[in-house]
Scaffold this motif. Structure first.
Motif, PDB file in Angstrom:
ATOM      1  N   TYR A  26      -4.838 -16.348  11.236  1.00 20.34           N
ATOM      2  CA  TYR A  26      -5.128 -17.007  10.112  1.00 20.34           C
ATOM      3  C   TYR A  26      -3.769 -17.432   9.338  1.00 20.34           C
ATOM      4  O   TYR A  26      -3.531 -18.731   9.131  1.00 20.34           O
ATOM      5  CB  TYR A  26      -5.996 -16.434   9.036  1.00 20.34           C
ATOM      6  N   ALA A  27      -2.877 -16.434   8.872  1.00 20.79           N
ATOM      7  CA  ALA A  27      -1.734 -16.906   8.414  1.00 20.79           C
ATOM      8  C   ALA A  27      -0.825 -17.563   9.163  1.00 20.79           C
ATOM      9  O   ALA A  27      -0.277 -18.792   8.505  1.00 20.79           O
ATOM     10  CB  ALA A  27      -0.760 -15.506   8.010  1.00 20.79           C
ATOM     11  N   SER A  30      -2.748 -21.413   9.829  1.00 23.95           N
ATOM     12  CA  SER A  30      -2.994 -21.998   8.214  1.00 23.95           C
ATOM     13  C   SER A  30      -1.817 -22.484   7.859  1.00 23.95           C
ATOM     14  O   SER A  30      -1.690 -23.298   6.903  1.00 23.95           O
ATOM     15  CB  SER A  30      -3.762 -21.401   7.360  1.00 23.95           C
ATOM     16  N   THR A  32       0.451 -20.514   6.229  1.00 26.00           N
ATOM     17  CA  THR A  32       0.446 -19.678   4.974  1.00 26.00           C
ATOM     18  C   THR A  32       1.939 -18.754   5.240  1.00 26.00           C
ATOM     19  O   THR A  32       2.491 -18.797   4.085  1.00 26.00           O
ATOM     20  CB  THR A  32      -0.605 -18.406   5.124  1.00 26.00           C
ATOM     21  N   VAL A  33       2.095 -18.650   6.577  1.00 31.47           N
ATOM     22  CA  VAL A  33       3.357 -18.158   6.834  1.00 31.47           C
ATOM     23  C   VAL A  33       4.183 -18.967   7.850  1.00 31.47           C
ATOM     24  O   VAL A  33       3.601 -19.790   8.402  1.00 31.47           O
ATOM     25  CB  VAL A  33       3.531 -16.635   7.419  1.00 31.47           C
ATOM     26  N   PRO A 158      -6.331 -25.432  11.370  1.00 32.27           N
ATOM     27  CA  PRO A 158      -6.695 -24.848  10.269  1.00 32.27           C
ATOM     28  C   PRO A 158      -8.282 -24.601  10.284  1.00 32.27           C
ATOM     29  O   PRO A 158      -8.905 -23.630   9.664  1.00 32.27           O
ATOM     30  CB  PRO A 158      -6.640 -25.994   8.965  1.00 32.27           C
ATOM     31  N   TYR A 162      -9.501 -20.788   9.382  1.00 32.61           N
ATOM     32  CA  TYR A 162     -10.561 -20.106   8.590  1.00 32.61           C
ATOM     33  C   TYR A 162     -11.735 -19.566   9.296  1.00 32.61           C
ATOM     34  O   TYR A 162     -12.307 -18.511   8.724  1.00 32.61           O
ATOM     35  CB  TYR A 162     -11.016 -21.397   7.863  1.00 32.61           C
TER      36      TYR A 162
END
Length: 197
Positions: A26-27, A30, A32-33, A158, A162
């Motif tokens: 996910y990270a 998405s 996020t990282v 994405p 999710y």
């Protein structure tokens, strides 16, 4: 000293390892990282391989065909291959090694097909929450497979991210219910019955 005869199921530990992988992917998916986190994800996935191979062997020894086989192929491909590949692809990008990573999608395709077909066994044998986790994984693996194949653009990342995050949360619930309910000898954390009778 344990009061149980034989081995208890390590399934909850395998579900925690699955959740770890779902949160990690996910990270990455998405955003996020950054992609520079790939080697760290790879190392954690290799750790998840150790947990899931143990779960697979114990579940198979206990006669649990569906869960044992799913943990077996997840341990090998989702965890070990995924872990090693994350590390390899990271260094390939740094050193400019030319690789055709679209092969990943083709190799994920039989895993996706198996997971989708085996979902029916989960719908019949497992709690509704575990079945939902598997359905969420079906969707996420679909998008990852076809993105890796180059058939879908990475704007779909994405969606996969999710679905993986929610699947990871569901896996943690099932794992917690397995541990807590066993400790208390009753359903403290609810696990509704299977979708199919």
């Amino acid at each position: 000293m344990s009061e149980h005869e034989g081995w208890a199921t390590p399934g909850p530990a395998g579900l925690v390892a699955l959740a770890m992988a779902c949160f990690g992917f996910y990270a990455v998916l998405s955003g996020t990282v950054t992609k520079d986190a790939a080697p760290i994800l790879g190392i954690w996935l290799i750790g998840g391989f150790v947990v899931q191979i143990v779960v697979a062997l114990v579940e198979l020894k206990g006669g649990h065909t569906t869960g044992g086989n799913v943990f077996l192929f997840f341990s090998a491909f989702f965890m070990l291959v995924g872990g090693l590949e994350n590390v390899f692809k990271y260094y390939a990008s740094i050193y400019g090694w030319k690789i055709d990573a679209t092969l990943d999608g083709w190799l994920w395709l039989p895993l996706l097909i198996s997971l989708i077909l085996w979902t029916f066994a989960y719908l019949k044998e497992s709690s509704a929450i575990m079945s939902l986790v598997v359905v969420l994984l079906d969707v996420a693996v679909f998008f990852i497979t076809f993105m890796d194949m180059g058939k879908l653009g990475h704007q779909y990342a994405p969606i996969a991210a999710y679905f993986l995050l929610v699947a990871g949360v569901g896996a943690l619930w099932v794992a917690a219910a397995g541990i807590v309910n066993t400790a208390f000898g009753k359903a403290v954390l609810p696990l509704p019955g299977p979708f199919l009778k």
